[in-house]
Design a protein around this motif. Structure first.
Motif, PDB file in Angstrom:
ATOM      1  N   ASP A 187       3.576  -8.225  -4.284  1.00  0.00           N
ATOM      2  CA  ASP A 187       4.246  -7.914  -3.035  1.00  0.00           C
ATOM      3  C   ASP A 187       3.279  -8.314  -1.915  1.00  0.00           C
ATOM      4  O   ASP A 187       2.099  -8.605  -2.187  1.00  0.00           O
ATOM      5  CB  ASP A 187       4.522  -6.405  -2.996  1.00  0.00           C
ATOM      6  N   GLU A 197       2.185  -2.834   7.153  1.00  0.00           N
ATOM      7  CA  GLU A 197       3.163  -1.748   7.279  1.00  0.00           C
ATOM      8  C   GLU A 197       2.876  -0.892   8.502  1.00  0.00           C
ATOM      9  O   GLU A 197       3.784  -0.321   9.103  1.00  0.00           O
ATOM     10  CB  GLU A 197       3.183  -0.895   6.005  1.00  0.00           C
ATOM     11  N   GLU A 199       2.951  -3.547  -6.239  1.00  0.00           N
ATOM     12  CA  GLU A 199       3.849  -3.135  -5.149  1.00  0.00           C
ATOM     13  C   GLU A 199       3.305  -1.896  -4.429  1.00  0.00           C
ATOM     14  O   GLU A 199       2.567  -1.112  -5.025  1.00  0.00           O
ATOM     15  CB  GLU A 199       5.224  -2.758  -5.717  1.00  0.00           C
ATOM     16  N   ASP A 200       3.716  -1.744  -3.174  1.00  0.00           N
ATOM     17  CA  ASP A 200       3.376  -0.515  -2.445  1.00  0.00           C
ATOM     18  C   ASP A 200       4.609   0.329  -2.130  1.00  0.00           C
ATOM     19  O   ASP A 200       4.473   1.524  -1.870  1.00  0.00           O
ATOM     20  CB  ASP A 200       2.667  -0.846  -1.113  1.00  0.00           C
ATOM     21  N   ALA A 201       5.779  -0.274  -2.163  1.00  0.00           N
ATOM     22  CA  ALA A 201       6.979   0.414  -1.672  1.00  0.00           C
ATOM     23  C   ALA A 201       7.847   0.939  -2.812  1.00  0.00           C
ATOM     24  O   ALA A 201       7.982   0.286  -3.850  1.00  0.00           O
ATOM     25  CB  ALA A 201       7.808  -0.550  -0.825  1.00  0.00           C
ATOM     26  N   ASP A 257       3.559  -7.191   2.143  1.00  0.00           N
ATOM     27  CA  ASP A 257       3.332  -6.187   3.195  1.00  0.00           C
ATOM     28  C   ASP A 257       2.905  -4.849   2.602  1.00  0.00           C
ATOM     29  O   ASP A 257       3.564  -4.294   1.722  1.00  0.00           O
ATOM     30  CB  ASP A 257       4.616  -5.995   4.005  1.00  0.00           C
ATOM     31  N   GLY A 258       1.811  -4.332   3.092  1.00  0.00           N
ATOM     32  CA  GLY A 258       1.329  -3.033   2.626  1.00  0.00           C
ATOM     33  C   GLY A 258       0.597  -3.088   1.311  1.00  0.00           C
ATOM     34  O   GLY A 258       0.047  -2.075   0.855  1.00  0.00           O
TER      35      GLY A 258
HETATM   36 MG   LIG Z   1       5.271  -4.009   0.433  1.00  0.00          MG
END
Ligand SMILES: [Mg+2]
Ligand SMILES: O=P(O)(O)OC[C@H](O)CO
Length: 289
Positions: free
Chosen positions: A68, A77, A232-234, A70-71
């Motif tokens: 991933d 983020e 992943e972060d989300a 973003d973040g």
């Molecule tokens: Mg992300």
């Protein structure tokens, strides 16, 4: 009559066994029973999950890695959070992490609809108007994007060892270019990048489209999902990876409710805590400590 936790368990099992993806992700209530955790669980406060908690499904057999952005690789983020806080403040409302958790990882228009609907301002501001309004602020912020801790070390390590790596992001091309403009050399290590406006990504995360497209575009693709490791972060992104049948490590923001961390195979506080050898990948020669 079902108790609240049991009701959540039932929903959870139905959801996973039917291999469908949700439009929105509802968090488990705090303190949900251990039995609802199908894969590894982790408490965000306790940093990385013990190696023993990693499931056996893909362990030791990873050949390809999807990131991933973003973040996860980029500290972007915070820009979305800052801008959305400002917009909601105009309506005397606060932007909280339960709404943030639902928005992150999604395509812009999908996140925008969640924002105006769930914050109760849709009569005053449409999703389309919200996107236009936040755009001018984001355009100034994105070119300042910094890397997340451990991102450069991990990408360079995997690339140097010949492990094929790529990105599957919800971000569309114009924002991708702004966010990565200070990091072009590092991002050039990616075999390919799948963005949110890619024609093969019909639906954003938590739909599996982006990860499946990313898997197909490796030289020897499509790669068998159990041989793919996703970072992943989300919550929506973790669910998208599972919907694609892949292994997933979550590196969440510490402010995210820990109930969102039950879906991932492993939860890390930082990319610096990743141990490649736990997944059959070449270990780091250095130590970040
Ligand atoms: Mg992300
Ligand atoms: O987390 P990503 O890289 O899928 O990006 C999604 C949005 O652009 C930001 O939440």
């Amino acid at each position: 009559m079902l108790t609240t936790p049991t009701r959540f368990v039932a929903l959870r099992i139905t959801f996973r066994s039917s291999n469908k993806f949700p439009i929105s992700i509802a968090p488990f209530p705090k303190g949900c029973p251990q039995k609802t955790v199908i894969r590894a669980s982790a408490n965000l406060q306790t940093m990385s999950t013990p190696a023993a908690a990693v499931t056996d499904a893909g362990r030791g057999s990873i050949t390809h890695v999807i990131f991933d952005m973003d973040g996860l690789l980029l500290d972007t983020e915070k820009f979305y959070t800052e801008v959305q806080e400002k917009i909601l403040a105009r309506y005397n409302k606060t932007f909280d992490w339960s709404l943030k958790a639902k928005m992150m990882g999604r395509k812009a228009i999908e996140a925008a609809r969640l924002f105006v609907d769930e914050s109760g301002i849709s009569d005053s501001l449409s999703a389309e108007e919200f996107i236009v309004e936040r755009e001018s602020m984001l355009q100034d912020l994105f070119p300042t994007s910094d890397l997340m801790p451990g991102a450069s070390r991990l990408l360079r390590h995997l690339h140097g060892k010949g492990i094929p790596i790529c990105i599957a992001t919800g971000t569309h091309t114009r924002h991708f270019d702004l966010k990565t403009q200070r990091h072009r050399e590092l991002f050039s290590l990616m075999h390919h990048v799948v963005r949110g406006d890619d024609p093969e990504v019909k639906q954003g995360k938590p739909a599996p489209d982006g990860f499946l497209a990313a898997s197909r575009r490796f030289e020897d693709g499509p790669v068998y999902p159990q041989k793919v490791l996703v970072f992943e972060d989300a919550p929506s992104g973790v669910q998208a990876a599972k919907n694609a049948g892949m292994n997933v490590i979550m590196v969440p923001d510490p402010r995210l409710d820990k109930s969102y961390c039950n879906v991932a195979d492993q939860v890390l506080a930082s990319l610096l805590d990743f141990k490649p050898e736990e997944w059959g990948l070449p270990s780091f020669q250095d130590s970040h400590n």
